[in-house]
Design an enzyme around this catalytic site. Structure first.
Site: not given
Ligand code: SP5
Ligand code: ZN
Length: 348
Positions: A161, A195, A286
């Site tokens: 990212h 990813d 993920d």
């Molecule tokens: C490297 C990587 O996989 N980064 C991912 C970052 C994602 N961040 C997003 C956060 C969104 C929050 N929503 C949470 C819902 C949980 N149920």
């Molecule tokens: Zn990710």
């Protein structure tokens, strides 16, 4: 298979991140992830865990903006000297929507200028961890350039990212891009991002280049983080037109092994046509069915199959760790993914 890993990540342990709606929640991208992966790798008969070499800042400046690196290097000290009340992690509350050309002097102003969200918290050990993580990717690239069939960069923090001059999504330096750019001096490179989230930083970094083909398979950004990149109509610009490809997938249980593998096949065809010298994989776990962030349903067997099919390209391959937050399953999934790629030296 050589696995490049540094202990420096342990001091990058932000006390929280901020979720949608403002909820302070324990940092999902935590050091335990690495312990789970290391334990699983140690049980194999093929993983050789080694420390990275230090490549210095030059290969990092080749991808990232100097002002941004300076910010990463000095922000923690500045934060401690600031008048903030809670200094447990540097995190701004304002962001540079459509950037003004003037970079603010204020630390929090710069933080919002160089960050895209509330998950790239900076603590004391962040910069050192990010450098070590990029060095893992560079070391893996060097091993492959020197004749290894594959090498695994067990990177933490992750990188895909992070753009030329911004952090976000737990990422600070774009490890896979730094490795791909380093390898591009030796011939064409394909970078495939598996990813769950779109590799927006990687997309930005190589968007106008034709010597590095970038492909990302991810949840449709219309419904999922990072929202502002990863659409099917983004295919590169200028000389890079036609050298970027997104495969947005529906973020739902309907996206299972079968659907995922059919997108992967399309991506692999593009890589074959491109005839790269080297392949870099941004490997996020993920996509796994029981991941707390991911909403698609790839099984551990599906993950093993992805590794097998990538391995069948028979390209010298650098695998770079990205996301994956089901810590309990993470070791098993990484080993499943790598097992086909952990073969012997490639020809030539
Ligand atoms: C490297 C990587 O996989 N980064 C991912 C970052 C994602 N961040 C997003 C956060 C969104 C929050 N929503 C949470 C819902 C949980 N149920
Ligand atoms: Zn990710």
């Amino acid at each position: 298979m050589k696995v490049y890993y540094s202990e420096a990540h342990r001091k990058h342990e932000p006390p929280f991140e901020v979720f949608d709606g403002g909820l302070r929640t324990p940092y999902l991208e935590n050091p335990d992830r690495m312990d789970r992966i290391l334990n699983a790798l140690r049980e194999t008969d093929w993983a050789e865990i080694v420390a990275p070499q230090d490549f210095g800042l030059e290969p990092i400046y080749a991808v990232h903006d100097k002002g941004y690196i300076d910010f990463l290097a000095s922000s923690w000290t500045e934060w401690l000297a600031s008048e903030a009340e809670d200094k447990s992690a540097l995190l701004p509350a304002t962001f540079a929507l459509r950037r003004h050309p003037q970079k603010p002097a204020s630390l929090l102003g710069r933080a919002g200028y160089y960050m895209m969200d509330l998950s790239a918290c900076i603590v004391e050990g962040t910069y050192a961890a990010a450098l070590a993580s990029a060095n893992c990717a560079l070391s893996a690239a060097q091993a492959v350039a020197n004749g290894e069939r594959s090498a695994f960069a067990l990177c933490r923090p992750p990188g895909h990212h992070a753009g030329k001059d911004y952090a976000g999504g737990y990422c600070f330096l774009n490890n896979a891009s730094v490795a791909a750019n380093w390898l591009s001096a030796k011939g064409k490179v394909a970078l495939l991002d598996i990813d769950y989230h779109c590799g927006n930083g990687t997309q930005d970094i190589f968007y106008d280049r034709s010597d590095v083909l970038t492909i990302s398979i991810h949840a449709d950004p219309s419904f999922e983080y990072p929202y502002y990149a990863g659409y099917a109509d983004e295919t590169g610009s200028g000389a890079g037109l036609g050298f970027h490809k997104n495969f947005p997938l529906e973020p739902s249980a309907g996206t299972n092994d079968t659907r995922y593998l059919s997108a992967l096949e399309a991506a692999l065809s593009l890589i074959r046509e491109f005839t790269p010298e080297h392949l870099v994989i941004s490997a996020g776990m993920d996509i796994y069915a029981d991941d707390p962030l991911g909403k698609i349903k790839v099984s551990s067997e599906g993950i093993r199959e992805i590794g097998k099919r990538i391995s069948a390209l028979q390209l010298p391959t650098v695998i770079v760790m990205e996301g994956g937050y089901n810590n309990e399953a993470l070791g098993r999934n990484v080993v499943a993914y790598l097992s086909a790629l952990a073969g012997r030296h490639h020809a030539g």
